[in-house]
Structure formats: structure tokens, C-alpha cells
Design a protein around this motif. Structure first.
Motif, PDB file in Angstrom:
ATOM      1  N   ARG A  83      -1.664   0.620  -6.155  1.00  0.00           N
ATOM      2  CA  ARG A  83      -2.627   0.807  -5.068  1.00  0.00           C
ATOM      3  C   ARG A  83      -2.123   1.882  -4.107  1.00  0.00           C
ATOM      4  O   ARG A  83      -0.923   2.139  -4.001  1.00  0.00           O
ATOM      5  CB  ARG A  83      -2.845  -0.506  -4.323  1.00  0.00           C
ATOM      6  CG  ARG A  83      -3.447  -1.615  -5.186  1.00  0.00           C
ATOM      7  CD  ARG A  83      -3.545  -2.905  -4.406  1.00  0.00           C
ATOM      8  NE  ARG A  83      -2.232  -3.345  -3.955  1.00  0.00           N
ATOM      9  CZ  ARG A  83      -2.014  -4.383  -3.174  1.00  0.00           C
ATOM     10  NH1 ARG A  83      -3.034  -5.096  -2.731  1.00  0.00           N
ATOM     11  NH2 ARG A  83      -0.788  -4.722  -2.807  1.00  0.00           N
ATOM     12  N   GLU A 135      -1.820   1.916  -0.906  1.00  0.00           N
ATOM     13  CA  GLU A 135      -0.871   1.478   0.115  1.00  0.00           C
ATOM     14  C   GLU A 135       0.541   1.345  -0.444  1.00  0.00           C
ATOM     15  O   GLU A 135       1.527   1.569   0.268  1.00  0.00           O
ATOM     16  CB  GLU A 135      -1.321   0.174   0.765  1.00  0.00           C
ATOM     17  CG  GLU A 135      -1.616  -0.968  -0.185  1.00  0.00           C
ATOM     18  CD  GLU A 135      -3.085  -1.044  -0.572  1.00  0.00           C
ATOM     19  OE1 GLU A 135      -3.699   0.019  -0.795  1.00  0.00           O
ATOM     20  OE2 GLU A 135      -3.609  -2.185  -0.658  1.00  0.00           O
ATOM     21  N   ASP A 136       0.648   0.997  -1.728  1.00  0.00           N
ATOM     22  CA  ASP A 136       1.981   0.907  -2.335  1.00  0.00           C
ATOM     23  C   ASP A 136       2.512   2.287  -2.694  1.00  0.00           C
ATOM     24  O   ASP A 136       3.722   2.531  -2.622  1.00  0.00           O
ATOM     25  CB  ASP A 136       1.924   0.024  -3.586  1.00  0.00           C
ATOM     26  CG  ASP A 136       1.690  -1.438  -3.248  1.00  0.00           C
ATOM     27  OD1 ASP A 136       2.216  -1.885  -2.217  1.00  0.00           O
ATOM     28  OD2 ASP A 136       0.983  -2.119  -3.999  1.00  0.00           O
ATOM     29  N   LYS A 182       4.426   4.018   0.107  1.00  0.00           N
ATOM     30  CA  LYS A 182       5.723   3.477   0.545  1.00  0.00           C
ATOM     31  C   LYS A 182       6.863   4.222  -0.150  1.00  0.00           C
ATOM     32  O   LYS A 182       6.730   4.667  -1.296  1.00  0.00           O
ATOM     33  CB  LYS A 182       5.790   1.982   0.240  1.00  0.00           C
ATOM     34  CG  LYS A 182       4.780   1.165   1.038  1.00  0.00           C
ATOM     35  CD  LYS A 182       4.805  -0.303   0.642  1.00  0.00           C
ATOM     36  CE  LYS A 182       3.767  -1.099   1.440  1.00  0.00           C
ATOM     37  NZ  LYS A 182       3.671  -2.511   0.996  1.00  0.00           N
ATOM     38  N   PRO A 196     -11.237   4.443  -0.023  1.00  0.00           N
ATOM     39  CA  PRO A 196     -10.703   4.907   1.264  1.00  0.00           C
ATOM     40  C   PRO A 196     -11.717   5.777   2.004  1.00  0.00           C
ATOM     41  O   PRO A 196     -12.773   6.136   1.468  1.00  0.00           O
ATOM     42  CB  PRO A 196      -9.498   5.741   0.827  1.00  0.00           C
ATOM     43  CG  PRO A 196      -9.942   6.347  -0.465  1.00  0.00           C
ATOM     44  CD  PRO A 196     -10.773   5.283  -1.142  1.00  0.00           C
TER      45      PRO A 196
END
Length: 361
Positions: free
Chosen positions: A141, A143-144, A147, A177
Motif C-alpha cells: 500500500r 502508506e507502507d 515508510k 488518493p
């Protein structure tokens, strides 16, 4: 299975509108796509206040239906997280059960696992990969991906699956998004992908997203347009990726939002609508409640045919149905049929978009 530069990845849930859209694609179109299929969660019976089927009843037909609709063409197959941890009646987990059945049909199906898959599912997929030798897709994803430990987590999952990265297809799932401003988002995504290191280490690299809204309640009745931000953004992204860095293949959720859920139709009267993909937007024709006036679909189709954006009846199975419905040679059918029509046209159109773009992963 290696994607070529002009191949497209439609992300589909395995509901009737989706698999019938695949079935009715032209052979040449089928040759240029690899669907990313998710076995969806069990639908809910709002009147009885319980799931319509058991998990076993829901999942069991998948393999035979996959064979009848898609045959031995390649596809990634995943399981919706809402049912991923539930056993089948014989005690096996869903991936083990499904891939055993797919193996009997000699299906060219590749398991797909999310980066945060449970240990039990990872163990099952490792066995499937070792048995079939077709590799695995790992979905990450947005968001991952953003990171700093994204690469180490991917490496860790690949190791847990006993696979080299050259046997792994990396699917970047952007979800839905806010793509705008395109330049800023493309810059951030490019930086995140760069942190993964050598992207050519993966067998395939795909980016999937959508600009389709979760509901069409804010879309005006009559004729309206929705910008295809996902497609427009992808073109900007290609321009941002530096020379020598791998470009992802394009994928999207066609005309269905990834968080689509069945609603209690006793409470909601879904509008009759037609979603038609054009080079930069979705043309939407929306009327009143579908079941109160199914004949409205003749007018929606006639409006699309007259819009100047219609690709012609011979463009796809979906276009043929629209053309015939516009002149009352086909009936207004049901909403599942219109989802199929829209997806069938969309997939065909995206391939044309990619051919025009000359996108080069």
C-alpha cells in the motif's frame, strides 16, 4: 510471465459484472492484460441480517468459474482481507483450497499477498509457490511504500516465501488518493520507489490506483464528467521518473472503487447510470432510480452515442450493447449488466490509451 511495455493490469473483484466483462473481451485485448483478481468478501443479506452464503459456499465456485471465464491466461489471485483468515469446510485455508482447485485446471494463476499478510497465509502461499513454480505477487500500500523500511519489509516477506526478488511481482497499490497536484505526488512517489533500490530486481512492477469515487451521489443527474486523475497522473509520473529507473506498468480499478460494498437496496434506490471511459474523463449519464424506470438506460446510451466520444459499436462488446440499447435493439437489462458493459469498454479503452502513449516500462 513478464509484462511488456504496453500491457495493462485491471484490478477486479470477482463478481459477476467483473468476470463477465473479462469473458466478453476481444481475444487481442485478453492477450494484452493480466488481471489482478481479488476474491471478494461474502455479500450480506440485509433482510435476514446474515451473510448470504458461508465462506465455503462463496469461495468454492471460484476455480471452475475462473477456468470458464479466463481459462489458462495469466492472472494474479488474492483474497479479500475480510475473509482471508477464515477456513473452508475441509479445514484448509482459502489460498490452499483455491490454488489446489486451479491446479486441476492447469490455470496460470499466481498468488498475491499483501505486505502485512498473516504468518499462516504466508506459509500457505510459500507452499503454493513451491508447488506451482510461478512466483508470487507482493502488494504494498502507498502508506507502507512511503515508510523508510519498505524495502526491508519486502525483502523479509520474499525470504519468508523462499523466493528471490526475480520471482516476485511488486504491485504498488495507491488505492484512491488525491492525485492532485500531479507533479508533487509524482515526485513523492518517485522518491519512494527510488528508496526501494534496484527496481529491475523484481520480475514485474505495477502501480494501481483509481480516481473513481466511492459513490456517485455527488455526480449530477443528466450528463456529467469525472476526470480520470489516475490515468492523467500516470502520464505525469512517467515524465518524473529519471532515465534508467524502471517505470511501473499501469493498472487501475476500472470503474469500480476498491472499497465498493453492497448496500441495503431496501433503503437505497440506486440511480440508473452509465459510465463511459474517454481519453481524459469518464462520461457519466445518471438518472433516477434504476428499478423505477429501467427504460431510462435507452436515453443514457443514446446520449453517449451522440456525445462525440463514442468509439463505435465494433470497439468492444460493451460498446456494441450501448449502441443497440440506444436504438432499442437491446433492453435495459440490470445493473450488473451495465457494470459489465462499462468495465468491458474501459479495459479496451485503456489498452488504446497505452498504445497511444507508448508507455515504456
Amino acid at each position: 510471465m513478464i509484462l511488456t511495455k504496453d500491457m495493462y493490469v485491471p484490478a477486479l473483484r470477482w463478481r459477476q459484472g467483473e468476470y463477465q466483462a473479462l469473458l466478453r473481451l476481444a481475444g487481442g485485448v485478453k492477450d494484452c492484460i493480466v488481471p489482478y483478481i481479488t476474491i471478494p468478501e461474502v455479500e450480506y443479506d440485509f433482510e435476514l441480517r446474515q451473510p448470504k452464503k458461508s465462506v465455503h459456499e462463496h469461495v468454492h465456485p471460484f476455480a471452475a468459474r475462473f477456468n470458464s471465464k479466463w481459462g489458462q491466461r495469466p492472472a494474479w489471485v488474492s483474497v479479500h482481507p475480510g475473509i482471508a483468515d477464515q477456513p473452508m469446510d475441509d479445514g484448509r485455508d482459502i489460498p490452499t483450497y483455491v490454488f489446489a482447485a486451479l491446479r486441476a485446471f492447469q490455470a496460470n494463476a499466481i498468488p498475491a499477498v499483501p505486505l502485512d499478510a498473516a504468518a499462516s497465509i504466508i506459509a500457505s502461499v510459500r507452499t503454493i509457490a513451491a508447488t506451482d513454480g510461478l512466483g508470487v505477487a507482493i502488494s504494498i500500500r502507498l502508506e507502507d511504500l512511503m515508510k523508510p523500511n519498505a524495502r526491508s519489509r519486502i525483502d523479509g516477506l520474499a525470504a519468508a516465501l523462499d523466493l528471490e526478488l526475480s520471482e516476485v511481482d511488486l504491485i504498488i497499490d495507491l488505492g484512491a488518493p488525491n492525485f492532485e497536484p500531479y507533479d508533487a505526488f509524482a515526485g513523492a512517489l518517485t522518491s519512494a520507489m527510488r528508496r526501494l533500490g534496484d527496481l529491475y530486481a523484481f520480475r514485474n512492477l505495477v502501480a494501481i490506483g483509481t480516481a473513481i469515487p466511492e459513490t456517485f451521489k455527488d455526480v449530477a443527474k443528466g450528463a456529467d464528467q469525472l476526470p480520470r486523475h489516475d490515468w492523467l497522473f500516470y502520464q505525469v509520473l512517467l515524465g518524473k521518473i529519471p532515465a534508467g529507473m524502471r517505470q511501473p506498468n499501469f493498472g487501475d480499478y476500472t470503474i469500480v472503487h476498491p472499497e465498493f460494498k453492497a448496500l441495503d437496496m431496501r433503503m437505497i434506490k440506486a440511480a440508473g447510470k452509465l459510465v463511459y471511459t474517454t481519453p481524459v474523463a469518464w462520461e457519466v449519464r445518471k438518472g433516477g432510480a434504476f428499478n423505477d424506470n429501467r427504460a431510462q438506460m435507452h436515453g443514457h446510451c443514446a446520449s453517449i452515442v451522440a456525445s462525440g466520444n463514442f468509439n463505435g459499436s465494433g470497439y468492444s462488446s460493451g460498446d456494441d450493447y450501448i449502441a443497440k440499447c440506444a436504438v432499442h435493439k437491446e433492453g435495459p437489462s440490470n445493473q450488473t449488466r451495465w457494470k459489465e458493459v462499462a468495465i468491458n469498454h474501459h479495459i479496451t479503452h485503456v489498452l488504446g490509451d497505452l498504445a497511444t502513449l507508448g508507455a515504456a516500462p
